[in-house]
Structure formats: structure tokens, C-alpha cells
Design an enzyme around this catalytic site. Structure first.
Site, short mmCIF file in Angstrom:
data_model
loop_
_atom_site.label_atom_id
_atom_site.label_comp_id
_atom_site.label_asym_id
_atom_site.label_seq_id
_atom_site.Cartn_x
_atom_site.Cartn_y
_atom_site.Cartn_z
N HIS A 20 -22.39 -0.01 -12.13
CA HIS A 20 -22.93 -1.39 -12.24
C HIS A 20 -22.82 -2.03 -11.05
CE1 HIS A 20 -21.06 0.58 -16.36
NE2 HIS A 20 -22.06 -0.50 -16.95
N ASP A 25 -19.26 -3.33 -10.94
CA ASP A 25 -18.25 -2.26 -10.58
C ASP A 25 -17.75 -2.16 -9.16
OD1 ASP A 25 -18.42 -1.38 -13.23
OD2 ASP A 25 -19.59 0.39 -12.60
C1 XUL Z 1 -20.98 1.90 -22.51
C2 XUL Z 1 -21.67 2.73 -21.79
C3 XUL Z 1 -21.99 2.01 -20.36
C4 XUL Z 1 -23.58 2.51 -20.01
C5 XUL Z 1 -23.77 1.88 -18.79
O1 XUL Z 1 -20.76 2.55 -23.80
O2 XUL Z 1 -22.12 3.84 -21.86
O3 XUL Z 1 -21.20 2.38 -19.38
O4 XUL Z 1 -23.59 3.84 -19.71
O5 XUL Z 1 -23.67 0.62 -18.89
#
Ligand code: XUL
Ligand code: CO
Length: 437
Positions: free
Chosen positions: A101, A104
Site C-alpha cells: 500500500h 506502508d
Molecule cells: C485486508 C486485506 C488488504 C488487501 C489490500 O483484509 O486483505 O490487505 O489485501 O488492501
């Protein structure tokens, strides 16, 4: 920078008889199974959020993780140092991909402009490290659920300004994903849902989500990003009801809003469980619509009802996943992305290696077993035989659209009763699968 894991070398493949906990017993990257190497089939990916940002806190307790390279500050230096460590980890593990993300990898600044600048500074290091190691970006995404501005959702917020902020943030996240040669981009509806319908205009929120995704598709085209867009279903957590609740709900939404040709699904095992489905169910639903894109590989705990994001170790589960994936023609842009975290009690850095090695071996075994089941052919043949009444005569006429209620009534009035049913042989088939495990 000095090595962070000096006592760990590149994880070797040593075969099933090895007792070395820092070796693969089944994942042999270059071994060819069914015409492709294991590396090509599985396209393993490490997630930045759990593995390099997870601190082991839970709703009852403080962080536990021992991460000596991370000073836990929001400084850019810390963020850049973390990238070097992450890539040493990816390289030693032999993982061809990672996923992140935006928030992150780089700290949020006081304004959106400052935040974007921070992101650019870290993306520069990510790019350097990708080039140095050959590790690629499986997908990028935007964190639209941590900051308080997203309390009512992001693209589905009741506040139009929050929609605008979300658009700006995702625009940037798409652009850096493109810059880093990402094979895809994921939309997980972090808070796109509701906690109570008393304050919610559901139809309006869904319309907004669709408008937002259309803008994303448009921007993707504009910047020439060729990667695959995915939507990731999850039924609840953090909201009571997430709009992208399962594969079927996502597909319906995408169809209703003319988005199906632009997005595939990124399916996560623990999300399937929360939706009351098996992962294989979700894979089959996606595959049937030609929308099976990628998987977030993890598992829940049967005794806990929440998203525990554990590493997958169950061979039966990985076999089922790989059977559905191979039957659907395999992964192309997608991969097996470990959206999984080590337990709070597993706080040493070496546990990150054990966890990923175990997950990779579990999927490698699942792949080998699924390929053997397919080669053996008895399972597929059973299913083919089970539907043989549709291959000719009446069944074929129905399937090809050449029948009607009148014609079928005439047929049945003449015949009186259907031909007798045959056993579904569930236990026989379960035994068959166990022959290979
Ligand atoms: C949350 C989840 C996230 C997504 C990406 O449950 O799975 O980490 O994969 O935003
Ligand atoms: Co996920």
C-alpha cells in the site's frame, strides 16, 4: 548497507527429506510441472504491510515484534532503510514479487502534496532495489482505511471531499505502481461499506464506488498502465458490511456498472471464510466468469471468527486452490501473494523466514498434488461422466437453446419419469484426493 540477516543465506531447495528449517522441501523454483516452472505457476509475493510494518499489536496488547532495523519513527530515512531490508528478505527467500500500500512504504505528510513527495522519495529506492534484485511488483494499492478522514469510507464516503481525496490518492498510487512496472493494482474496499443502514444511502454509495472505479480505469488508460486491475472481496471487517462482500457480489456489481471487462478478482482465503464460503468456492465463482485474477494466500482459524491472516500450511487447502487455478488455466498477471502475518508470539525476524518458507512449500505441494490429480484424470473423468446426459440428445438440445417448456413437457409426458439418478460418490472422491496427498 550491512546485511540485516547475516546468518541467513539464500534459502536453498533441499527436497522432502531435508530437516533444515531454512530450506525448501517442495518449492523448487526451476522444476517444471505441467509445462511451466514452479516459479511461473506460483508467482509468490511478499506483502510489505504485514511483513515490514506489522508490529504484533492486537486490541488487547502492545507491539511485540523485534525489528532491530526499524526505529519506529515516521522519518524518510527509516522508510528508506526498511526498503533495503525488505529487498534483502525478498532476495534471500527467492520471492519473485512483493506488494504494498502507498502508506506502508512512505510516511504520510502534513498535506497531500507533502505525502506525495515522501512517496516519490521512497519509490526511488524501491525502483533501485527492484533493479538490483530483479524482484518485481505484483501489485500496488492505496491505504484508504487507516486515516480518520476515511471513517465513513473513501469512495463511498458521505463527504464528497473525501471522495476527491481518495481519487487524488489513488491517482498517485496508480502512477507509482506504473512507474515500478507493477503487474497489477488492487482495490480492496477497506471501509467501503456501512456500520448501520440508519445513516446510509446504499444506492448512492454504490453509484459513487462505480463512478470512482470508472475514473480509475480512465486514468489507467491515460497513463498507459498495462497492469491488471483487481477488486478484492471481503464481507466484513472493518465495517459490519463491506459492499464487495464476496466474489459473486463483486461480479454482480462489476456487471451492473459496466466494469467487468476492466477488473478481475483478487481472492483471499480468510475473506472467503468470513463470507461463509470455502476459498475453492470463490475461485470457481471467479473462474466461471473469466475473472480469476490473483490470490491473497492465507488462512483463518476455525476457532476464531475474525481475519487472523495466518500463513497457509494446510495441504488440503492448497491442493484445492491449485486444482481450481490449474483448471482455470493458471495465473497470468496474478500471483500467490502472502497476505499473512506471523503470530504476535512469533516476534523474532527469523520467524518471517519460517512463515514464508512454510507457505511457499505448502503451495508447492498443493501444485504438485493438483497436477498429479489432473494427470491421473479420474477426477475430471468422473465429473465429465456425471454430466454425460448433457452431451447428446435432450441435454444437448437444451444447452444449445433448442428446447422449450412445451417440448420438454411433451418429452416427459411420453417418458413418465426421468432416468434414475446415480450416486454423487462424495466419499469415493474424497478418498481419491487423499491418494495423492
Ligand atoms: C485486508 C486485506 C488488504 C488487501 C489490500 O483484509 O486483505 O490487505 O489485501 O488492501
Ligand atoms: Co488481502
Amino acid at each position: 548497507m550491512a546485511s540485516t540477516f547475516p546468518n541467513i543465506s539464500r534459502i536453498p531447495y533441499e527436497g522432502p527429506k531435508s530437516g533444515n528449517p531454512l530450506a525448501f522441501k517442495h518449492y523448487n523454483a526451476q522444476e517444471v510441472i505441467d509445462g511451466r516452472t514452479m516459479r511461473e505457476h506460483l508467482r509468490f509475493s511478499v506483502v510489505y504491510w504485514h511483513t515490514f510494518r506489522g508490529r504484533g499489536s492486537d486490541m488487547f496488547g502492545a507491539p511485540t515484534m523485534h525489528r532491530p532495523w526499524d526505529d519506529q519513527s515516521d522519518s524518510l530515512d527509516n522508510a528508506r532503510r526498511r526498503v533495503r531490508v525488505a529487498f534483502e528478505f525478498f532476495e534471500k527467500l527467492g520471492a519473485p514479487f512483493y506488494a504494498f500500500h502507498d502508506r506502508d512504504v512512505a510516511p504520510e505528510g502534513a498535506t497531500l502534496a507533502q505525502t506525495n513527495k515522501n512517496l516519490d522519495a521512497v519509490v526511488k529506492v524501491l525502483k533501485e532495489e527492484q533493479q538490483r534484485t530483479g524482484v518485481g511488483l505484483l501489485w500496488g494499492t492505496a491505504c484508504l482505511f487507516v486515516h480518520p478522514r476515511f471513517a465513513h469510507g473513501a469512495a463511498t464516503s458521505c463527504n464528497a471531499d473525501v471522495f476527491a481525496y481518495t481519487a487524488a490518492q489513488v491517482k498517485k498510487a496508480l502512477e507509482v505502481t506504473h512507474q515500478l512496472g507493477g503487474a497489477g493494482y488492487v482495490f480492496w474496499g477497506g471501509r467501503e461499506g456501512y456500520s448501520t443502514l440508519l445513516n446510509t444511502n446504499l444506492k448512492r454509495e454504490l453509484d459513487h464506488l462505480a463512478a470512482f472505479l470508472h475514473m480509475a480505469v480512465e486514468h489507467k488508460k491515460k497513463i498507459g498502465f498495462q497492469g491488471q486491475l483487481y477488486i478484492e472481496p471481503k464481507p466484513k471487517e472493518p465495517t459490519k458490511h463491506q459492499y464487495d462482500s464476496d466474489a459473486a457480489a463483486c461480479l454482480n456489481f462489476l456487471r451492473e456498472y459496466d466494469l467487468l471487462e476492466h477488473l478481475k478478482l483478487n481472492l483471499e482465503t480468510n475473506h472467503a471464510t468470513l463470507a461463509g464460503h470455502s476459498m475453492q468456492h470463490e475461485l470457481e465463482v471467479a473462474a466461471a466468469a473469466g475473472a480469476l485474477g490473483s490470490i491473497d494466500a492465507n488462512t483463518g482459524d476455525l476457532l476464531l471468527g475474525w481475519d487472523t491472516d495466518q500463513f497457509p500450511t494446510d495441504i488440503y487447502l492448497t491442493t484445492q486452490c491449485m486444482l481450481s487455478i490449474l483448471n482455470a488455466g493458471g495465473l497470468t498477471t496474478g500471483g500467490v501473494n502472502f497476505d499473512a502475518k506471523v503470530r504476535r508470539e512469533s516476534f523474532e525476524p527469523i520467524d518471517l523466514f519460517y512463515a514464508h518458507i512454510g507457505g511457499m512449500d505448502a503451495f508447492a505441494r498443493g501444485l504438485k498434488i493438483a497436477a498429479a490429480i489432473r494427470k491421473d484424470g479420474r477426477l475430471a473423468e468422473f465429473v465429465r461422466q456425471r454430466y454425460r446426459s448433457w452431451d447428446s440428445g435432450l441435454g444437448q438440445q437444451i444447452e444449445s437453446g433448442q428446447s422449450s417448456f412445451e417440448a420438454l413437457e411433451k418429452y416427459m409426458l411420453k417418458k413418465g419419469e426421468p432416468s434414475p439418478n446415480e450416486s454423487g460418490r462424495q466419499e469415493f472422491l474424497e478418498n481419491l484426493i487423499n491418494e495423492f496427498i
